[in-house]
Scaffold this motif. Structure first.
Motif, mmCIF file in Angstrom:
data_model
loop_
_atom_site.group_PDB
_atom_site.id
_atom_site.type_symbol
_atom_site.label_atom_id
_atom_site.label_comp_id
_atom_site.label_asym_id
_atom_site.label_seq_id
_atom_site.Cartn_x
_atom_site.Cartn_y
_atom_site.Cartn_z
ATOM 1 N N ILE A 38 6.648 4.806 5.206
ATOM 2 C CA ILE A 38 7.135 6.260 5.537
ATOM 3 C C ILE A 38 7.294 6.947 4.118
ATOM 4 C CG2 ILE A 38 8.905 7.834 6.265
ATOM 5 C CD1 ILE A 38 9.719 5.633 8.283
ATOM 6 N N ARG A 39 7.974 6.462 3.346
ATOM 7 C CA ARG A 39 8.327 7.166 1.818
ATOM 8 C C ARG A 39 6.915 7.290 1.201
ATOM 9 N NH1 ARG A 39 11.459 5.202 -1.757
ATOM 10 N NH2 ARG A 39 12.433 7.327 -2.152
ATOM 11 N N GLY A 40 5.922 6.256 1.242
ATOM 12 C CA GLY A 40 4.791 6.476 0.631
ATOM 13 C C GLY A 40 3.927 7.596 0.870
ATOM 14 N N LEU A 41 4.005 7.685 2.420
ATOM 15 C CA LEU A 41 3.166 8.726 3.028
ATOM 16 C C LEU A 41 3.682 10.060 2.849
ATOM 17 C CD1 LEU A 41 2.583 6.847 6.564
ATOM 18 C CD2 LEU A 41 0.635 7.677 4.852
ATOM 19 N N LEU A 42 5.175 10.122 2.561
ATOM 20 C CA LEU A 42 5.777 11.490 2.428
ATOM 21 C C LEU A 42 5.682 11.975 1.112
ATOM 22 C CD1 LEU A 42 9.049 11.311 4.298
ATOM 23 C CD2 LEU A 42 6.847 12.397 4.813
ATOM 24 N N SER A 43 5.346 10.912 0.087
ATOM 25 C CA SER A 43 5.163 11.344 -1.435
ATOM 26 C C SER A 43 4.047 12.095 -1.372
ATOM 27 C CB SER A 43 5.276 10.054 -2.254
ATOM 28 O OG SER A 43 4.234 9.299 -2.164
ATOM 29 N N VAL A 44 3.096 11.660 -0.680
ATOM 30 C CA VAL A 44 1.631 12.206 -0.793
ATOM 31 C C VAL A 44 1.716 13.637 0.186
ATOM 32 C CG1 VAL A 44 -0.915 11.930 -0.644
ATOM 33 C CG2 VAL A 44 0.409 9.784 -0.967
ATOM 34 N N THR B 247 0.903 -1.457 0.139
ATOM 35 C CA THR B 247 -0.090 -0.125 0.022
ATOM 36 C C THR B 247 0.833 1.259 0.038
ATOM 37 O OG1 THR B 247 -1.810 -1.018 1.220
ATOM 38 C CG2 THR B 247 -1.724 1.104 1.341
ATOM 39 N N GLY B 248 2.051 1.231 0.788
ATOM 40 C CA GLY B 248 2.925 2.430 0.853
ATOM 41 C C GLY B 248 3.502 2.443 -0.677
ATOM 42 N N TYR B 249 4.023 1.363 -1.373
ATOM 43 C CA TYR B 249 4.377 1.414 -2.703
ATOM 44 C C TYR B 249 3.356 1.995 -3.762
ATOM 45 C CZ TYR B 249 8.666 -1.158 -2.184
ATOM 46 O OH TYR B 249 10.094 -1.757 -1.881
ATOM 47 N N GLY B 250 2.148 1.812 -3.492
ATOM 48 C CA GLY B 250 0.868 1.916 -4.145
ATOM 49 C C GLY B 250 0.626 3.719 -4.257
ATOM 50 N N ALA B 251 0.753 4.076 -2.781
ATOM 51 C CA ALA B 251 0.615 5.562 -2.841
ATOM 52 C C ALA B 251 1.762 6.390 -3.584
ATOM 53 C CB ALA B 251 0.631 5.763 -1.132
ATOM 54 N N ALA C 209 -6.634 9.065 -5.556
ATOM 55 C CA ALA C 209 -6.500 7.732 -5.197
ATOM 56 C C ALA C 209 -5.395 7.444 -4.015
ATOM 57 C CB ALA C 209 -6.181 6.832 -6.437
ATOM 58 N N ALA C 210 -4.115 8.296 -4.603
ATOM 59 C CA ALA C 210 -3.359 8.633 -3.555
ATOM 60 C C ALA C 210 -3.742 8.855 -2.055
ATOM 61 C CB ALA C 210 -2.103 9.337 -4.141
ATOM 62 N N MET C 211 -4.375 9.951 -2.133
ATOM 63 C CA MET C 211 -4.879 10.479 -0.644
ATOM 64 C C MET C 211 -5.852 9.297 0.020
ATOM 65 S SD MET C 211 -5.723 14.545 -1.538
ATOM 66 C CE MET C 211 -6.088 14.699 0.128
ATOM 67 N N THR C 212 -6.507 8.558 -0.757
ATOM 68 C CA THR C 212 -7.299 7.523 -0.224
ATOM 69 C C THR C 212 -6.358 6.381 0.480
ATOM 70 O OG1 THR C 212 -9.165 7.980 -1.561
ATOM 71 C CG2 THR C 212 -9.098 5.808 -0.510
ATOM 72 N N THR C 213 -5.519 6.005 -0.435
ATOM 73 C CA THR C 213 -4.492 5.019 -0.032
ATOM 74 C C THR C 213 -3.677 5.533 1.391
ATOM 75 O OG1 THR C 213 -4.521 4.145 -2.357
ATOM 76 C CG2 THR C 213 -2.235 3.628 -0.762
ATOM 77 N N ALA C 214 -3.134 6.554 0.866
ATOM 78 C CA ALA C 214 -2.422 7.218 2.336
ATOM 79 C C ALA C 214 -3.414 7.290 3.538
ATOM 80 C CB ALA C 214 -1.922 8.952 1.956
ATOM 81 N N ASN C 215 -4.650 7.693 3.227
ATOM 82 C CA ASN C 215 -5.487 7.517 4.558
ATOM 83 C C ASN C 215 -5.631 6.164 5.111
ATOM 84 O OD1 ASN C 215 -6.454 10.193 5.271
ATOM 85 N ND2 ASN C 215 -7.507 10.238 3.176
ATOM 86 N N TYR C 216 -5.683 5.316 4.249
ATOM 87 C CA TYR C 216 -5.694 3.877 4.637
ATOM 88 C C TYR C 216 -4.449 3.562 5.412
ATOM 89 C CZ TYR C 216 -5.971 -1.302 4.475
ATOM 90 O OH TYR C 216 -6.247 -2.786 4.841
ATOM 91 N N LEU C 217 -3.421 3.786 5.198
ATOM 92 C CA LEU C 217 -2.089 3.753 6.235
ATOM 93 C C LEU C 217 -2.395 4.321 7.396
ATOM 94 C CD1 LEU C 217 0.333 4.075 3.240
ATOM 95 C CD2 LEU C 217 -0.225 1.735 4.666
#
Length: 379
Positions: free
Chosen positions: A130-136, A68-72, A90-98
């Motif tokens: 961490i890196r997925g969340l920071l990308s968003v 999911t992090g990679y997906g974000a 979609a990225a924001m939804t995925t980050a919210n999932y995390l």
């Protein structure tokens, strides 16, 4: 990944450019991969991403927080390429999932979520998250994304250290380190953990907390001291191919400091070594993510003036990588990338992290020389 700096912030949708990389055969690789991410069912309605889709079983594996992090990160990359707001949404939804997946009781990020989930926590996965969340966060400045990234970074430092190394697996809910299994790279400390430590480096860049930089540097020192033996840890050639994937994580983790002499030397020697192993093992077993990672790191090394690009080898890798993208009419498959081939036969795994790596690698290849690469955008 196009290495373009987007002008978008929360509430806006316009990046500097909307160029999409197209493969030599005329296929819109990034567009097809993006459609797969959004419509194949690999992401659930809440944004969680399954580890893979099994074609032989006709079902998804459990949702993985790492994937999911990679997906974000991948969705942000697709947004920057296309300018289409649906990818940012979609990225924001995925980050919210995390954010919601964070376990407040144990103060850890679980390995998997939902039915059939394995209830552990993984050091490597936390860094990817961490890196997925920071990308968003960089585009939206949503405070919860940064806060959850900080929590993951704290758990990595607090919960996984054994006094000498960072253990890979934390058993939950007791929060004890699982025994190391040296024959399995993901079950033992190793140089591959340097990619995960990039999460600490990025947190240091944002908050200037020197502790985060010291943590990255400690993993860097250990990785440089041990990486030469990593590929020799197994003799089975198919397992060596698996280790090429994780050894490339080590090379990726060098990128922030690749101009330091020892790091540059490891990169210069590591790239041709991986290529040689990959070519020799490929008739038996070839992983698409290894091709994608090798192509990406070649381009980074060239852009950072560490190792000139072997254009002939890179072109062959790009052509080989395109062959792993599905052209099936089945919506669960079309546009995604297969995991790999064993003895020439496609393995029955339609894979989101491979799709992320491959789409980015092919975009980088098609746009090479037009934009300056930025390691922070590496998925």
């Amino acid at each position: 990944m196009t290495m373009m700096v987007a002008t978008a912030v929360a509430g806006t949708t316009s990046p500097v450019t909307t160029m999409i990389a197209t493969a030599a055969a005329g296929r819109d690789v990034s567009n097809d991969a993006g459609e797969w991410f959004l419509t194949s069912g690999i992401r659930d309605a809440e944004g969680g991403v399954a580890r893979f889709y099994r074609t032989d079983l006709g079902q998804n594996a459990p949702i993985s927080t790492e994937i999911t992090g990679y997906g974000a990160s991948a969705l942000i990359s697709l947004y920057k390429q296309s300018g289409e707001s649906r990818y940012l949404d979609a990225a924001m939804t995925t980050a919210n999932y995390l954010v919601q997946a964070w376990d407040a009781d144990t103060e850890t990020m679980p390995f998997e979520c939902g039915p059939g989930a394995k209830y552990d926590s993984y050091f490597f996965d936390d860094g990817i998250i961490i890196r997925g969340l920071l990308s968003v966060w960089r585009l939206t400045r949503t405070s919860e994304f940064l806060a959850t990234a900080m929590q993951c970074g704290a758990s990595m430092a607090r919960d996984f250290f054994d006094g000498e190394h960072f253990g890979p697996v934390l058993s939950l809910p007791e929060k004890t380190l699982a025994p190391y299994v040296s024959a399995r790279w993901s079950q033992a400390p190793g140089c591959y953990q340097l990619k995960s430590a990039l999460g600490w480096y990025e947190l240091w860049e944002i908050g200037k907390n020197e502790h985060h930089l010291k943590l990255y540097r400690s993993v860097l020192a250990s990785a440089l001291a041990t990486h030469e033996a990593f590929l020799l840890g197994v003799t089975d050639q198919q397992k060596v191919m698996d280790r090429l994937h994780s050894y490339l994580y080590f090379l990726e983790g060098l990128l922030p400091v690749v101009h330091e002499a020892e790091c540059a030397d490891a990169m210069r020697h590591g790239i041709p070594k991986v290529a040689q192993y990959m070519q020799s093992i490929a008739p038996q077993f070839l992983r698409a993510d290894v091709i994608a990672q090798l192509l990406r790191i070649r381009i980074f090394a060239d852009d950072y003036s560490v190792l000139p690009l072997d254009r002939a080898a890179a072109e062959q890798e790009a052509e080989a990588l395109v062959s792993f993208q599905s052209e099936e009419e089945d919506g669960r498959l079309s546009g995604g990338f297969w995991f790999g081939r064993r003895n020439g036969e496609i393995a029955p795994y339609m894979n989101p992290w491979v799709t992320s790596f491959a789409s980015q690698a092919l975009s980088m290849w098609n746009l090479r020389g037009r934009f300056k690469t930025d390691w922070r955008e590496l998925i």
